[in-house]
Scaffold this motif. Sequence first.
Motif, PDB file in Angstrom:
ATOM      1  N   ARG A 153       0.836  -1.206   0.000  1.00 61.97           N
ATOM      2  CA  ARG A 153       0.000   0.000   0.000  1.00 61.97           C
ATOM      3  C   ARG A 153       0.865   1.248   0.000  1.00 61.97           C
ATOM      4  O   ARG A 153       0.554   2.246  -0.654  1.00 61.97           O
ATOM      5  N   MET A 154       1.951   1.177   0.726  1.00 62.96           N
ATOM      6  CA  MET A 154       2.872   2.305   0.763  1.00 62.96           C
ATOM      7  C   MET A 154       3.330   2.636  -0.655  1.00 62.96           C
ATOM      8  O   MET A 154       3.304   3.783  -1.102  1.00 62.96           O
ATOM      9  N   LEU A 155       3.732   1.593  -1.363  1.00 65.97           N
ATOM     10  CA  LEU A 155       4.201   1.816  -2.726  1.00 65.97           C
ATOM     11  C   LEU A 155       3.066   2.300  -3.618  1.00 65.97           C
ATOM     12  O   LEU A 155       3.287   3.094  -4.535  1.00 65.97           O
ATOM     13  N   ALA A 156       1.852   1.826  -3.320  1.00 65.66           N
ATOM     14  CA  ALA A 156       0.722   2.274  -4.129  1.00 65.66           C
ATOM     15  C   ALA A 156       0.520   3.775  -3.949  1.00 65.66           C
ATOM     16  O   ALA A 156       0.323   4.502  -4.918  1.00 65.66           O
ATOM     17  N   PHE A 157       0.587   4.222  -2.704  1.00 59.63           N
ATOM     18  CA  PHE A 157       0.452   5.667  -2.483  1.00 59.63           C
ATOM     19  C   PHE A 157       1.617   6.414  -3.108  1.00 59.63           C
ATOM     20  O   PHE A 157       1.461   7.522  -3.608  1.00 59.63           O
ATOM     21  N   SER A 158       2.765   5.781  -3.067  1.00 64.20           N
ATOM     22  CA  SER A 158       3.895   6.425  -3.721  1.00 64.20           C
ATOM     23  C   SER A 158       3.610   6.571  -5.214  1.00 64.20           C
ATOM     24  O   SER A 158       4.013   7.546  -5.838  1.00 64.20           O
ATOM     25  N   SER A 159       2.882   5.610  -5.779  1.00 69.53           N
ATOM     26  CA  SER A 159       2.507   5.734  -7.183  1.00 69.53           C
ATOM     27  C   SER A 159       1.648   6.965  -7.407  1.00 69.53           C
ATOM     28  O   SER A 159       1.813   7.680  -8.393  1.00 69.53           O
ATOM     29  N   VAL A 160       0.722   7.194  -6.481  1.00 71.39           N
ATOM     30  CA  VAL A 160      -0.116   8.391  -6.604  1.00 71.39           C
ATOM     31  C   VAL A 160       0.775   9.628  -6.649  1.00 71.39           C
ATOM     32  O   VAL A 160       0.584  10.538  -7.457  1.00 71.39           O
ATOM     33  N   SER A 161       1.774   9.590  -5.791  1.00 76.39           N
ATOM     34  CA  SER A 161       2.681  10.730  -5.741  1.00 76.39           C
ATOM     35  C   SER A 161       3.471  10.863  -7.040  1.00 76.39           C
ATOM     36  O   SER A 161       3.658  11.944  -7.583  1.00 76.39           O
ATOM     37  N   GLN A 162       3.911   9.712  -7.550  1.00 77.55           N
ATOM     38  CA  GLN A 162       4.732   9.758  -8.768  1.00 77.55           C
ATOM     39  C   GLN A 162       3.901  10.159  -9.984  1.00 77.55           C
ATOM     40  O   GLN A 162       4.402  10.809 -10.893  1.00 77.55           O
ATOM     41  N   VAL A 163       2.631   9.751  -9.964  1.00 72.28           N
ATOM     42  CA  VAL A 163       1.750  10.200 -11.046  1.00 72.28           C
ATOM     43  C   VAL A 163       1.679  11.727 -11.026  1.00 72.28           C
ATOM     44  O   VAL A 163       1.615  12.364 -12.079  1.00 72.28           O
ATOM     45  N   GLY A 164       1.730  12.267  -9.815  1.00 71.18           N
ATOM     46  CA  GLY A 164       1.733  13.718  -9.693  1.00 71.18           C
ATOM     47  C   GLY A 164       2.847  14.362 -10.499  1.00 71.18           C
ATOM     48  O   GLY A 164       2.647  15.382 -11.162  1.00 71.18           O
ATOM     49  N   TYR A 165       4.034  13.752 -10.488  1.00 69.22           N
ATOM     50  CA  TYR A 165       5.142  14.301 -11.265  1.00 69.22           C
ATOM     51  C   TYR A 165       4.796  14.354 -12.748  1.00 69.22           C
ATOM     52  O   TYR A 165       5.084  15.328 -13.446  1.00 69.22           O
ATOM     53  N   GLY A 216       9.806  15.527 -19.734  1.00 70.70           N
ATOM     54  CA  GLY A 216       9.995  15.078 -18.355  1.00 70.70           C
ATOM     55  C   GLY A 216       8.931  14.068 -17.961  1.00 70.70           C
ATOM     56  O   GLY A 216       9.219  13.038 -17.354  1.00 70.70           O
ATOM     57  N   SER A 217       7.706  14.379 -18.340  1.00 71.47           N
ATOM     58  CA  SER A 217       6.612  13.455 -18.067  1.00 71.47           C
ATOM     59  C   SER A 217       6.887  12.097 -18.692  1.00 71.47           C
ATOM     60  O   SER A 217       6.705  11.064 -18.060  1.00 71.47           O
ATOM     61  N   ILE A 218       7.282  12.132 -19.940  1.00 71.59           N
ATOM     62  CA  ILE A 218       7.453  10.869 -20.661  1.00 71.59           C
ATOM     63  C   ILE A 218       8.637  10.085 -20.117  1.00 71.59           C
ATOM     64  O   ILE A 218       8.570   8.870 -19.955  1.00 71.59           O
ATOM     65  N   VAL A 219       9.699  10.781 -19.806  1.00 71.45           N
ATOM     66  CA  VAL A 219      10.852  10.051 -19.297  1.00 71.45           C
ATOM     67  C   VAL A 219      10.512   9.479 -17.927  1.00 71.45           C
ATOM     68  O   VAL A 219      10.935   8.382 -17.580  1.00 71.45           O
ATOM     69  N   HIS A 220       9.695  10.195 -17.186  1.00 73.00           N
ATOM     70  CA  HIS A 220       9.300   9.653 -15.892  1.00 73.00           C
ATOM     71  C   HIS A 220       8.360   8.460 -16.067  1.00 73.00           C
ATOM     72  O   HIS A 220       8.368   7.536 -15.266  1.00 73.00           O
ATOM     73  N   PHE A 276      16.521   9.940 -10.584  1.00 75.26           N
ATOM     74  CA  PHE A 276      17.281  11.189 -10.663  1.00 75.26           C
ATOM     75  C   PHE A 276      17.098  11.843 -12.028  1.00 75.26           C
ATOM     76  O   PHE A 276      16.916  13.067 -12.125  1.00 75.26           O
ATOM     77  N   ILE A 277      17.138  11.022 -13.066  1.00 82.14           N
ATOM     78  CA  ILE A 277      17.022  11.565 -14.422  1.00 82.14           C
ATOM     79  C   ILE A 277      15.668  12.262 -14.587  1.00 82.14           C
ATOM     80  O   ILE A 277      15.593  13.383 -15.107  1.00 82.14           O
ATOM     81  N   SER A 278      14.615  11.596 -14.115  1.00 85.27           N
ATOM     82  CA  SER A 278      13.286  12.210 -14.223  1.00 85.27           C
ATOM     83  C   SER A 278      13.264  13.547 -13.512  1.00 85.27           C
ATOM     84  O   SER A 278      12.800  14.545 -14.034  1.00 85.27           O
ATOM     85  N   LYS A 279      13.758  13.493 -12.297  1.00 82.19           N
ATOM     86  CA  LYS A 279      13.692  14.695 -11.486  1.00 82.19           C
ATOM     87  C   LYS A 279      14.482  15.821 -12.147  1.00 82.19           C
ATOM     88  O   LYS A 279      14.052  16.961 -12.196  1.00 82.19           O
ATOM     89  N   TRP A 280      15.611  15.454 -12.654  1.00 80.73           N
ATOM     90  CA  TRP A 280      16.463  16.425 -13.331  1.00 80.73           C
ATOM     91  C   TRP A 280      15.694  17.089 -14.463  1.00 80.73           C
ATOM     92  O   TRP A 280      15.619  18.315 -14.555  1.00 80.73           O
ATOM     93  N   GLN A 281      15.100  16.272 -15.306  1.00 76.78           N
ATOM     94  CA  GLN A 281      14.424  16.811 -16.478  1.00 76.78           C
ATOM     95  C   GLN A 281      13.245  17.691 -16.066  1.00 76.78           C
ATOM     96  O   GLN A 281      13.033  18.763 -16.630  1.00 76.78           O
ATOM     97  N   LEU A 282      12.522  17.243 -15.053  1.00 78.47           N
ATOM     98  CA  LEU A 282      11.358  18.024 -14.632  1.00 78.47           C
ATOM     99  C   LEU A 282      11.789  19.356 -14.026  1.00 78.47           C
ATOM    100  O   LEU A 282      11.179  20.391 -14.302  1.00 78.47           O
ATOM    101  N   VAL A 283      12.842  19.317 -13.232  1.00 72.55           N
ATOM    102  CA  VAL A 283      13.300  20.560 -12.623  1.00 72.55           C
ATOM    103  C   VAL A 283      13.832  21.497 -13.704  1.00 72.55           C
ATOM    104  O   VAL A 283      13.542  22.699 -13.708  1.00 72.55           O
TER     105      VAL A 283
END
Lengths: 530, 143, 141, 512, 196
Positions: free
Chosen positions: D321-333, D348-352, D412-419
């Motif tokens: 469940r923890m990971l599932a909620f983390s998915s919700v968070s990652q979808v946010g990105y 960034g979205s696509i690479v993520h 890291f790569i995702s985060k980099w691109q999004l930032v």
Amino acid sequence: MTPAEATAAAAAAGDLMILAILIPVIGAFAVLALGRWENARDAASLVTAICLFYVVTQFYPIVAAGGRPDVVLLDMVPGLPIRLTLEPLGMIFAGIASFLWILTTLYAIGYMRGHHEENQTRFFFFFAIAIASAIGVAMAGNMLTLFVFYEVLSVSTFPLVAHHGSEEAKRSGRVYLGILLSTSIGFLLFGMIWTWEIAGTLDFVPGGILEPEMLQGSMTAILLALYAFGIGKAALMPFHRWLPAAMVAPTPVSALLHAVAVVKAGVFSVLKVVVYIFGIDLVAVAQGTDFLLYVAAFTILAASLVAMRQNNLKLRLAYSTVSQLSYIVLGAMLANEMAATGSAMHIAMHAFAKITLFFCAGAIIVFAHKTDISDMKGLGRKMPVTFFCFFLASMSLIGLPPFGGMWSKWYLSLGAADADKMIFGAVLMLSSLLNIAYLMPVVLYGFFGKPETKADDGHHDADDKDGHGDDHHHAPPSHPLLRHLSFGRAGVADASVMCLLPIVLTSTGCILLFFYADKLRNFISPVFGG
Amino acid sequence: MQGIVDAFAPLYAMWQSFEAFMAGPGSPGLLGYWIVVVLMMTGFYIVIAHDNLVKKIVGLNVFQVSVFLFYILMAKVSGGTAPILADGIEKYANPLPHVLILTAIVVGVATTALGLALVVRIRNAYDTIEDDEIQAVEEEEDT
Amino acid sequence: MMHRKVVLRVVSKFLIPPILVFALYVQFHGDFGPGGGFQAGVIFGAAFILYAILFGVETVKKVLPPWVTRLLLVVGVLTYGLCGVAGLLLGGNYLDYNVLAHDPLHGQHYGILIVEAGVGITVAAAMITIFNVFAGQTGED
Amino acid sequence: MSAIYLFFLSLPFAPMLEPHLPALQVVVPLLAAPVCVLLRDAKLSWLWALIVTWISFAIALVLLGKTLSTGLIIYEMGNWPAPWGIEYRIDAANAVVLVIVTAIAAVTLPYAKASVEREVPRPRIYLFYLMYMLCMTGLLGITTTADAFNLFVFLEISSLSSYVLISLGQSRRALTASYRYLIMGTLGATFYIIGVGMMYMMTGSLNMADLATLLPAVDHTRTVLAAFAFVVVGLGLKVAMFPLHTWLPNAYAFAPSAVTVFLASTATKVAIYALLRLVFTVFGGTALFDTTGINLMLIILGIVGMFAGAFVAIFQNDVKRMLAFSSVSQVGYMVLGMGMATAAGVAGSIVHLFNHAVMKGVAFMAVGAMFYVIGSVKLNDLAGIGKRMPVTTAVFLVSGLSLIGTPLTVGFISKWQLVVAALDAGWWYIAAGILLSSLLAIAYVWRVVEVAYLKAPPEGSTGRTEAPLSMLVPMIVLAAATVWYGIDGNTTLDIATHAANALMQSVAGGRP
Amino acid sequence: MLIMGVMAIAIARIRDLFAVSMLSGIFSLTAAAAYVVLDAVDVAFTEAAVGAGISTVLMLGTLALTTRQEKVTGGKSKGTAAFFVVAVTGAVLIYGTFDMPRYGDPIAPIHHHVAPRYLEKSFGEVGMPNVVTSVLASYRSFDTLGEVFVIFTAATGVLAILGRAGRRRREDEIADETVTARSDDASPDKDKETAS
């Protein structure tokens, strides 16, 4: 070596840098593979350390002659490769880290066995990984590479900090990783990407990649602050809490990592950012950067004051480290040649002094089971070598001749004068006094204090009565070699040779640095002077 | 098929008068859509407001049928006929929405079947088909 | 157990064959009037369901064992899909009926016929399967 | 063996089939799936599914190569030209998604074998693989199609099969989770067809490219505005975009492990892709972008989702469940990247999309393996798991670090691109938000790490008991991918940039 | 359609699920009638067969297996929140209708872009008088393929969820499923857990 030869040699040395990082990694896996056979495993550690140091020394003549070995690996994100470049600052850091690793390994073998630590294989494994990443930080050719190794260093040291797995260790590990990762991801990464956005590159270029016209208003100050606080390993207040927390780790970790590799990676990064990203000229003229000087100065004084109040020796040393690191930050932020030279030199000076102090603290823990300074009265007579070396290192830290520490403070003060900010010179003076105040009592207690036989040290009184630390039930050196080599006979019950040898060597180093400081200065001067 | 159509003749007459009203002057000509919207929302409301699992599915059905109606409404051409080609007829309803809705109806029944199958299993596992009761049980399990 | 529903049973016995015929009519009349594979399948399935309601699921299972419905399910789906593949192998795109015969119109005709047959079979089989499964749940409470 | 033989036998036909690859991508698994019903055997259907998914994967790779070198591929179903017939259009964007879906499917299958045998009653296993293939096909269909209604049909295939897959979980709560997902998913799909209906009403077309050219003429109408809203909400439900995510945590937590791995790595990704496709390709040319403030809305929802998901994850005691909620968070990105509405943001979205598929796949695989061995993934039961299952735990650690976004991992790569994208667009506070939210990830990842490594294993646990090799190898492969694409982010970012450009072609005024 | 409105509300209000199911069947039937008058005979046919027939049968089957009565719950807050959501959604929809082409308007765009080709050329291209069939089975046959797979998925899905395998009568199933001999590693306890 002529500059031309140096350039040629540097070109050839590119791949050697990769090797330098790979050696400890390979060593780490060798340790893992040999985990079942204690002696072979520890030998592997030692051999790795020696190999690494040998490789690192190969770079010295090249760098000294002006060569800059450089190697570009694959792009991590478009236009931004993993890149290794070696310049004098990195050379110093790499040299110190790899040299002290040998001694620390020696010491750690003695310590870990003497202390009956569990999970020694894991310990040596992550230790080697940590060193690999420290070398990586030293050799990073751009900010991204530096960041990558910086993060690996944070993560790989976590198992070392939380080594014991107790509640306290867990809590400390949380603080440790929490602060280091938070600051680096929250601020450093942010600043870094911002810089990339502005400058289009993150390479370390002499003179800096940021030009004044790229930054409007207080941008320089904001960016610089992001870096200064983002590099949490530099332990600027208020992000210093991780360092005292890390003291739950076994002492070799505190010694090498939290006096040398990790913390130096922090201040080294700050120095690199100031010199190669901003350029000291930009920092010197930029508006609004002064407050960082005040933060550093405040950290120096506040941490010293806190250190005075610590009864636990390792904690006292930790706060002392916090304070000393800010010297280096201060020097970097003063942004002139003298101050920066002082900073760079202080990396070396403090490394040798502080590692000695920690070695001594560790020896006291293992062989006398003392962690609190108030319990160490008269212990100097039992462990004379240890306490003498402690004394030497303290002198260096305070900045007295003939010890290396003197020179770095000297240059830092000159730098403060050059920048017309004498107030910071005063801060340095004051802090030296504080250094005396928190270091000397240990020595005085040790040599002149009267040992208290009973009273306040509860479960440790057995040690004091028989005076044979290494015969005690929870501390006999398990290894026959150690038993033979330790002086566990008469009134003198100093640490084992395995522990003492490194201590003596490092404290000698403190003295040698006083005499060879000039060489060091010449070595790094091209970085600032041009 | 004409037989079936004829069977609905009275209804058809009603509808024509209704249509005349909707298309007449002063009418926005959107009344049909509005009614459909009301139907949809009734279905939607049943789905989200009711706790009974079967009722939710009924609501879903109502919702979907109304959406189908919406498609069919838009396909209508005044004065046209069903899109079965015949001589002498010029105006046909738009066949495409019909096709889409045929597909959608199938999807609808498929969903209903699955949903009901789940309801049966849930009933066996929890002994209730009221959502709030199930939630209460699950919260207990969580703590 | 259903003695009292004699009337129903007799009526339905008479009714079911016409329903099946009607289903076939709908199936093949789809080209001209309303109807087609889907509706036919539903009606076909309905006939069996009616039968099952009145005479019990087990009786239907004797006529149409589960493995047959399952097989039909797959056969129907594959008929449709492979008809498309045939178009593909004969040089057209997927589901291109023009290439199925020399004359594109004939090709279209064949194609639609096959495809509708596939739909009909699948739908009927699916309906029967779903109903059987539901009906086979008895005795839980 | 016969399958391999058939494969070689069919090789000579390969050149002939080559132009039909876009259709085959969907048709092959689609037609292969029913065969499972005939096989009716757990092992055989597993083998069959394995072969089919790997063939699909190969096709997807070829397609990606082709689109990168030659650009858009158009395939007309039944040879009917576009607005009249249904058309497949493959550009860099959906080729990437195809590769993600098929790759995850192909890697998950070997993993699934052991875990499914333990978690699903044996007589149902063949149905499991049937549903698995149908689900994959549905996702592939959504990805390839260029027809708004056809998308709905395949959306339903994938949804229905995933409801079934989820309901096959061991716990009875799998049933309710599946039911709730069914209700929410159907509502979403219905919303979507309402939107499509309105678009059709105003333009008379269902083809996406066609819609894109026709919509700008009517973009001032309230109908199109409503259509836009319904499409976004409908797909948002499938995406599990905050606050429409409520179905996700339980569905992931109680589904069989292999299903969680597959769905978590692909289902929401494909939904994100569909949303991207509709928002940018279909509505991109309209003025709706500016008038509705959709991007601002997406940004806000993305950020809120990012924080809320991660925050709730911290307090979960069930790791799944923890990971599932983390998915919700990652979808946010991903939603956030979409909201930036710049090529960099979408990249960034696509690479993520890719990166998260890989790292979440690893995470769920590791957790699934733990479940396989010790029968629980409650935090308390995982004490000392680092000693008992060192490889699995190490693999989990890799994905955990990636979730945090530490360098050398894909996160890291995702985060980099999004930032970078955020700073590009001048939104430094969004950049800060992205980084701050990853700090929350430290908290929940480290809760597991501490339990796994620093707590002693419970009394009576028997030394080392790793999951079987068939589970370990896929895990390690994906973990290696996590690290490899974390070091070499260039490849993925490059493709993502291509994909973003392909998606953004029709965006008004050539946004930067 | 007004009748449908009344029925929809009745469905919402009535608590007897049996009545609700029947009503929903009639609702579908009425919808089918509406489709007829709207010239969508094919759809009407299907809706009548499916909505009124199959769905109702399934619902009744489910009710026989579960319960007939919906419990009366006091979820006022839920109702209010739901009403709010519904109101907003409905408002958006109504708002959207204002720019729609008028009902039956022959110049609406949908009658002029794609559809004309179906009506004008399908006889020449496909050869079927029933345009719906032409479009369904030829122009958009891929949709229909998908549709067939949807129903296939539903049927096999119901099998997977409710199928006899793993249920109470699992033993008989195993008896006739000679191919799928149970392996030893799947513990029977776990299966029971799934079944219960």
